[in-house]
Scaffold this motif. Structure first.
Motif, PDB file in Angstrom:
ATOM      1  N   PRO B  56       0.974  -2.334  -1.884  1.00  0.00           N
ATOM      2  CA  PRO B  56       2.426  -2.390  -1.657  1.00  0.00           C
ATOM      3  C   PRO B  56       2.944  -3.806  -1.863  1.00  0.00           C
ATOM      4  CG  PRO B  56       1.292  -2.594   0.428  1.00  0.00           C
ATOM      5  CD  PRO B  56       0.216  -2.504  -0.626  1.00  0.00           C
ATOM      6  N   HIS B  57       4.249  -3.916  -2.019  1.00  0.00           N
ATOM      7  CA  HIS B  57       4.933  -5.219  -1.968  1.00  0.00           C
ATOM      8  C   HIS B  57       6.008  -5.139  -0.892  1.00  0.00           C
ATOM      9  CE1 HIS B  57       3.077  -7.396  -5.282  1.00  0.00           C
ATOM     10  NE2 HIS B  57       2.923  -6.208  -5.841  1.00  0.00           N
ATOM     11  N   ASN B  58       5.931  -6.058   0.034  1.00  0.00           N
ATOM     12  CA  ASN B  58       6.913  -6.100   1.111  1.00  0.00           C
ATOM     13  C   ASN B  58       7.526  -7.493   1.182  1.00  0.00           C
ATOM     14  OD1 ASN B  58       6.695  -3.392   2.312  1.00  0.00           O
ATOM     15  ND2 ASN B  58       4.571  -3.995   2.697  1.00  0.00           N
ATOM     16  N   GLY B  59       8.836  -7.542   1.196  1.00  0.00           N
ATOM     17  CA  GLY B  59       9.533  -8.836   1.218  1.00  0.00           C
ATOM     18  C   GLY B  59       9.585  -9.499  -0.145  1.00  0.00           C
ATOM     19  N   GLU B  60       9.157  -8.765  -1.172  1.00  0.00           N
ATOM     20  CA  GLU B  60       9.157  -9.304  -2.538  1.00  0.00           C
ATOM     21  C   GLU B  60       9.110  -8.121  -3.504  1.00  0.00           C
ATOM     22  OE1 GLU B  60       5.491 -11.556  -2.437  1.00  0.00           O
ATOM     23  OE2 GLU B  60       4.292  -9.794  -2.963  1.00  0.00           O
TER      24      GLU B  60
END
Lengths: 115, 115
Positions: B56-60
């Protein structure tokens, strides 16, 4: 999400930043996809003799990644050639210009991120 | 500043994110050149059969721009092919994986910007 090559927005910019001829810009990301942290991720193509004129970047950096062709790059006042695979990075507060110095198309990826 | 092709930092990442084989990462910008607004602008090369595992990508966000080859891209759970010129964009909160689905090298430009 996938943005297919055939769906990408293409713009022709004449005399970009006062340069010669035109520049084809193929938008890879839309400005809103940067969530306020940048504004441009595009493939640029300049025919032989075409250029983007001298301009500064303030509050943002611009980076060029050369995919094809030969460029003449004004790096904050210093003229230098660029070849495929080279990167030219202009931090906030500096200026640049770029022109196609060869006989084939000059193809770049350009990225503008806030600083 | 110019970062010549010969000067760029190259890293080989084995089993990247749990994927198969290895990924060659050629750093086009260093993380500090994003001034806190992103962290990766690199050319990635995957040999046939190689992959980057699901993550996943979180904050980006992460964006791939395919330069060469054919990919199989897991777009937040949906498998889709990618061809040269296609863009795959994964916003914050989503996940992806990518593998080389062809017989030639898969070459991408990858960009990670904060969101």
């Amino acid at each position: 999400m996938i943005i297919r090559k055939e769906e990408q927005k293409i713009t022709i910019n004449e005399h970009m930043r006062g340069g010669d001829g035109s520049v084809q810009l193929r938008q890879l990301l839309a400005p809103e996809q940067f969530c306020g942290h940048g504004r441009l991720f595009s493939r640029l193509e300049l025919a032989p003799g075409c250029s983007i004129g001298v301009h500064p970047h303030n509050g943002e950096s611009e980076t060029f990644y050369v995919l094809q062709g030969t460029a003449r790059f004004n790096d904050n006042g210093e003229e230098r050639p660029l070849y495929p695979g080279d990167v030219a990075h202009t931090p906030s507060g500096q200026f640049h210009s770029i022109s196609n110095a060869g006989q084939e198309p000059l193809v770049l990826v350009a990225l503008i991120v806030n600083s």
